[in-house]
Design a protein around this motif. Structure first.
Motif, PDB file in Angstrom:
ATOM      1  N   MET A 255     -14.096 -18.303 -22.185  1.00 59.57           N
ATOM      2  CA  MET A 255     -14.539 -18.639 -23.540  1.00 59.57           C
ATOM      3  C   MET A 255     -15.974 -18.173 -23.778  1.00 59.57           C
ATOM      4  O   MET A 255     -16.291 -17.624 -24.837  1.00 59.57           O
ATOM      5  CB  MET A 255     -14.465 -20.153 -23.750  1.00 59.57           C
ATOM      6  CG  MET A 255     -13.076 -20.671 -24.005  1.00 59.57           C
ATOM      7  SD  MET A 255     -13.116 -22.482 -24.072  1.00 59.57           S
ATOM      8  CE  MET A 255     -11.579 -22.786 -24.918  1.00 59.57           C
TER       9      MET A 255
ATOM     10  N   ALA B  85     -17.057 -15.458 -26.443  1.00 62.19           N
ATOM     11  CA  ALA B  85     -17.983 -15.888 -27.499  1.00 62.19           C
ATOM     12  C   ALA B  85     -19.243 -15.029 -27.469  1.00 62.19           C
ATOM     13  O   ALA B  85     -19.798 -14.687 -28.522  1.00 62.19           O
ATOM     14  CB  ALA B  85     -18.336 -17.361 -27.329  1.00 62.19           C
TER      15      ALA B  85
ATOM     16  N   LEU C  51     -18.546 -11.664 -29.190  1.00 62.97           N
ATOM     17  CA  LEU C  51     -18.418 -11.819 -30.636  1.00 62.97           C
ATOM     18  C   LEU C  51     -19.782 -12.092 -31.272  1.00 62.97           C
ATOM     19  O   LEU C  51     -20.108 -11.561 -32.333  1.00 62.97           O
ATOM     20  CB  LEU C  51     -17.441 -12.954 -30.960  1.00 62.97           C
ATOM     21  CG  LEU C  51     -16.022 -12.797 -30.388  1.00 62.97           C
ATOM     22  CD1 LEU C  51     -15.151 -13.977 -30.781  1.00 62.97           C
ATOM     23  CD2 LEU C  51     -15.387 -11.489 -30.853  1.00 62.97           C
TER      24      LEU C  51
ATOM     25  N   ILE D  64      -6.734 -22.086 -27.561  1.00 65.92           N
ATOM     26  CA  ILE D  64      -7.854 -21.550 -28.351  1.00 65.92           C
ATOM     27  C   ILE D  64      -8.344 -20.234 -27.742  1.00 65.92           C
ATOM     28  O   ILE D  64      -8.565 -19.243 -28.442  1.00 65.92           O
ATOM     29  CB  ILE D  64      -9.018 -22.581 -28.414  1.00 65.92           C
ATOM     30  CG1 ILE D  64      -8.614 -23.767 -29.294  1.00 65.92           C
ATOM     31  CG2 ILE D  64     -10.290 -21.923 -28.964  1.00 65.92           C
ATOM     32  CD1 ILE D  64      -9.643 -24.879 -29.340  1.00 65.92           C
TER      33      ILE D  64
ATOM     34  N   THR E 241      -5.516 -17.472 -28.179  1.00 66.20           N
ATOM     35  CA  THR E 241      -5.386 -17.066 -29.583  1.00 66.20           C
ATOM     36  C   THR E 241      -6.597 -16.240 -30.016  1.00 66.20           C
ATOM     37  O   THR E 241      -6.448 -15.199 -30.662  1.00 66.20           O
ATOM     38  CB  THR E 241      -5.262 -18.314 -30.487  1.00 66.20           C
ATOM     39  OG1 THR E 241      -4.290 -19.173 -29.925  1.00 66.20           O
ATOM     40  CG2 THR E 241      -4.864 -17.928 -31.891  1.00 66.20           C
ATOM     41  N   SER E 242      -7.779 -16.706 -29.646  1.00 66.59           N
ATOM     42  CA  SER E 242      -8.992 -15.963 -30.020  1.00 66.59           C
ATOM     43  C   SER E 242      -8.971 -14.567 -29.420  1.00 66.59           C
ATOM     44  O   SER E 242      -9.331 -13.588 -30.083  1.00 66.59           O
ATOM     45  CB  SER E 242     -10.243 -16.695 -29.532  1.00 66.59           C
ATOM     46  OG  SER E 242     -10.258 -18.001 -29.978  1.00 66.59           O
TER      47      SER E 242
ATOM     48  N   ILE F 225      -6.448 -12.392 -31.361  1.00 61.32           N
ATOM     49  CA  ILE F 225      -6.953 -12.012 -32.682  1.00 61.32           C
ATOM     50  C   ILE F 225      -8.062 -10.971 -32.529  1.00 61.32           C
ATOM     51  O   ILE F 225      -8.070  -9.939 -33.196  1.00 61.32           O
ATOM     52  CB  ILE F 225      -7.488 -13.245 -33.440  1.00 61.32           C
ATOM     53  CG1 ILE F 225      -6.328 -14.199 -33.764  1.00 61.32           C
ATOM     54  CG2 ILE F 225      -8.194 -12.823 -34.729  1.00 61.32           C
ATOM     55  CD1 ILE F 225      -6.776 -15.511 -34.370  1.00 61.32           C
ATOM     56  N   ALA F 226      -9.000 -11.264 -31.621  1.00 59.12           N
ATOM     57  CA  ALA F 226     -10.134 -10.349 -31.434  1.00 59.12           C
ATOM     58  C   ALA F 226      -9.643  -8.977 -30.973  1.00 59.12           C
ATOM     59  O   ALA F 226     -10.135  -7.939 -31.421  1.00 59.12           O
ATOM     60  CB  ALA F 226     -11.120 -10.928 -30.426  1.00 59.12           C
TER      61      ALA F 226
ATOM     62  N   MET G 127     -14.895 -18.036 -35.072  1.00 56.16           N
ATOM     63  CA  MET G 127     -14.211 -17.866 -33.788  1.00 56.16           C
ATOM     64  C   MET G 127     -15.181 -18.097 -32.635  1.00 56.16           C
ATOM     65  O   MET G 127     -14.897 -18.850 -31.702  1.00 56.16           O
ATOM     66  CB  MET G 127     -13.598 -16.466 -33.701  1.00 56.16           C
ATOM     67  CG  MET G 127     -12.313 -16.427 -32.895  1.00 56.16           C
ATOM     68  SD  MET G 127     -11.841 -14.761 -32.442  1.00 56.16           S
ATOM     69  CE  MET G 127     -11.429 -14.066 -34.009  1.00 56.16           C
ATOM     70  N   ALA G 128     -16.361 -17.466 -32.721  1.00 52.94           N
ATOM     71  CA  ALA G 128     -17.360 -17.632 -31.663  1.00 52.94           C
ATOM     72  C   ALA G 128     -17.811 -19.094 -31.596  1.00 52.94           C
ATOM     73  O   ALA G 128     -17.982 -19.656 -30.509  1.00 52.94           O
ATOM     74  CB  ALA G 128     -18.553 -16.708 -31.909  1.00 52.94           C
TER      75      ALA G 128
ATOM     76  N   LEU H 122     -15.049 -21.269 -29.969  1.00 56.86           N
ATOM     77  CA  LEU H 122     -14.993 -21.019 -28.527  1.00 56.86           C
ATOM     78  C   LEU H 122     -16.156 -21.708 -27.822  1.00 56.86           C
ATOM     79  O   LEU H 122     -15.990 -22.355 -26.788  1.00 56.86           O
ATOM     80  CB  LEU H 122     -15.047 -19.511 -28.251  1.00 56.86           C
ATOM     81  CG  LEU H 122     -13.774 -18.718 -28.529  1.00 56.86           C
ATOM     82  CD1 LEU H 122     -14.066 -17.229 -28.555  1.00 56.86           C
ATOM     83  CD2 LEU H 122     -12.715 -19.034 -27.475  1.00 56.86           C
TER      84      LEU H 122
END
Lengths: 336, 255
Positions: A77, A81, A84, A202, A205-206, A209-210, A244-245, A248
């Motif tokens: 994470m 993060a 991003l 989380i 999924t992140s 998406i990223a 998102m960041a 996370l």
């Protein structure tokens, strides 16, 4: 070179990711077998299959695996993060905490400790603090007109400094009995809890998406206007990156406190190793962040065993020299 | 039939009027230069034409469609812009940077195909950087970086090229030959090129039409032959411009 006529430079991508995956498996093997109770490989394997001696099973499955899993998810994470946040703020020095998410979490967590709440209560308070701080930064930085990077960065940094002062204040007025627990929380501390499916969800999924917008992230690093001219909706992208960041970071911080350096250093290490294409940097940073924190967590509970060190101290001890070395090497290569 | 038309376009930046009720039509194969003093709004106008800024009023029509009403993706497939300056946050390779031009043509999860890479390599050949495709952008000189950015634009294959000071950092040879080839290429594809330049002679060498911005919203447009005169250009720059005629054509210089 005729051989490179149709090949692109980043054709080594899968190999680097494969290497990181192997590293991750290795890190888990170390984390499960090393500690105050020695468990050999056979014991680890038996423990994982749910067999073997009851001591092996208890140590491997009930103590070490949850901590290693938590460390991996938190590290992943923070690594993600960090990537991003560096793109969002267009600043290589950005880390997951720069916008004050961890500061808000810290203030809330310390207050919870002061009130004598237990683990779940402290995590819950930290989550509320992190999310509140995130929305506060978002609302304050929007102001009138464009959502500029500079205003976002300054708002976040000032708010983070404010949280820092509140943290110092709480530490100064708290009774000594609470201060040690508070310091551990602030340095980052992995407790023996499974990361939980929600947090794993989380993270996954992140990452998905990223990864789906990785090419847009490549363009954003060339400049907002240039990305816009190539068809990227930069406003939507940046708001998405921010939340998102933030989410996370909030998840990582509520699970393990504010562990430093992983989010700053890991993305740079991946870039220096494999180039700056985000289709590699994103999954690479999740893997390397996880590896680094699993190893740091193992070191934290073995170096001064039976005493435990805060994990954040170890990541700083690893992160600072590695980062300085990479920076020196980079300058020697004429890239900065 | 006009490819790009401005209809009663008014553009402002920080309460300064760039143009007021400007109307003009650009046909396929035409090359236009925008001339004007510093700060008169040439780059702002170019960004507006690219759909990156909303005009105060009026419309920009590309192939019978309002530019602002196009989706970002189809706009990027039709209009390409070279900015005056480019930034790099993390150094990417020259080839990867040039490949960014393919973004509007790819689906979100699609990677670049061999054909895309081939296009990028051809563009690198056009700007004479094919030997440097694996180098980091940050290791290039200013002129080489400019050429790589031009190659990215070529790879984007837009019908309309908007070039903001494309000759910046380029040496004489690349100014004349490379830019010349690029512009000739777009002409033969029946595209449109709009240049913002301070080198009048280079602008006149390449273009067939001029758009002159005088400031305070005053503008004039038309074929080069009618507008490229000492009197008009002196008014554009608020400085005496003189003309000499040689066997190679006519040249302007500041008096």
């Amino acid at each position: 070179m005729p051989s490179s006529s149709a090949k692109r430079t980043s054709s080594t991508n899968p190999r680097i990711l494969l290497a990181l995956l192997l590293l991750a498996i290795g890190a888990f093997a170390v984390a499960l077998s090393v500690g105050s109770v020695a468990v050999d490989w056979a014991g680890v394997m038996e423990g994982l299959r749910g067999r073997g001696s009851s001591v092996d099973y208890a140590v491997v499955i009930q103590l070490r695996l949850p901590r290693a899993a938590t460390a991996f998810v938190v590290g992943g994470m923070l690594g993600l993060a960090g990537v991003l946040m560096q793109i969002l703020l267009r600043n290589p020095l950005a880390d997951p905490y720069v916008l004050g998410v961890s500061g808000g979490a810290a203030v809330a967590a310390l207050l919870a400790i002061l009130l004598g709440w237990h683990t779940v209560g402290i995590s819950g308070a930290a989550a509320v603090g992190a999310l509140a701080s995130m929305f506060l930064v978002f609302v304050l930085s929007r102001g009138r007109g464009d959502w500029s990077t500079t205003r976002l960065l300054l708002t976040g940094v000032v708010l983070a400094a404010g949280w820092g002062a509140v943290v110092s204040f709480i530490l100064a007025v708290s009774p000594d009995a609470h201060v040690r627990g508070m310091l551990f929380w602030l340095m980052g501390d992995i407790r023996e809890s499974f990361p939980g499916w929600i947090r794993l969800g989380i993270l996954m999924t992140s990452l998905l998406i990223a990864f789906g917008i990785a090419r847009s992230l490549n363009l954003l690093s060339l400049g907002e206007l240039r990305a816009e001219s190539l068809g990227v909706n930069t406003t939507l992208l940046r708001v998405g990156l921010f939340f998102m960041a933030g989410l996370l970071t909030a998840s990582a911080v509520t699970l393990a406190g504010a562990i430093g350096f992983v989010g700053l250093v890991v993305p740079h290490m991946v870039r220096l190793w494999g180039g700056s294409d985000h289709r590699l940097v994103l999954p690479g940073s999740v893997l390397l962040g996880g590896v680094l924190l699993v190893l740091a967590e193992t070191a934290a509970r073995t170096i001064m065993a039976p005493n435990q060190l805060p994990v954040g101290v170890i990541t700083a001890f690893i992160g600072v020299p590695v980062f300085l070395y990479l920076l020196q090497r980079d300058r020697a290569g004429g890239r900065t | 039939m006009t490819l790009l038309a401005l209809e009663n376009l008014s553009v402002e930046i920080s309460n300064t009027c760039v143009c007021q009720d400007l109307s003009l039509g650009i046909n396929p194969g035409e090359v236009w230069s925008v001339l004007g003093r510093n700060g008169v709004g040439k780059s702002t106008l170019l960004k507006t034409l690219a759909g990156l800024r909303t005009p105060v009023s009026g419309q920009i029509i590309l192939n019978d469609q309002e530019v602002m009403s196009l989706s970002r993706r189809s706009r990027a497939q039709r209009l390409g812009i070279l900015f005056q300056e480019n930034e790099t946050l993390f150094p990417a390779s020259v080839l990867d940077t040039v490949l960014t031009g393919r973004h509007p043509w790819l689906n979100p999860l699609q990677g670049e195909s061999t054909e895309d890479i081939q296009k990028a390599r051809e563009a690198l050949e056009l700007v004479d950087l094919d030997q440097m495709s694996d180098r980091s952008m940050t290791s290039l000189s200013g002129g080489e970086r400019r050429r790589a950015d031009l190659a990215a634009l070529v790879t984007q294959e837009p019908l309309v090229l908007l070039l903001d000071e494309p000759s910046n950092h380029l040496d004489m040879h690349y100014q004349v030959v490379m830019l010349g080839n690029l512009i000739a290429d777009w002409r033969s594809r029946n595209g449109v090129v709009i240049l913002v330049m301070h080198d009048i002679n280079l602008a006149l060498r390449f273009s067939d039409h001029l758009l002159l911005l005088f400031g305070e919203g005053l503008a004039e447009s038309g074929p080069v032959e009618t507008l490229a005169t000492e009197a008009i250009l002196s008014r554009v720059y608020n400085h005496t411009m003189r003309m000499v005629s040689t066997a190679d054509g006519t040249w302007f210089y500041p008096g």
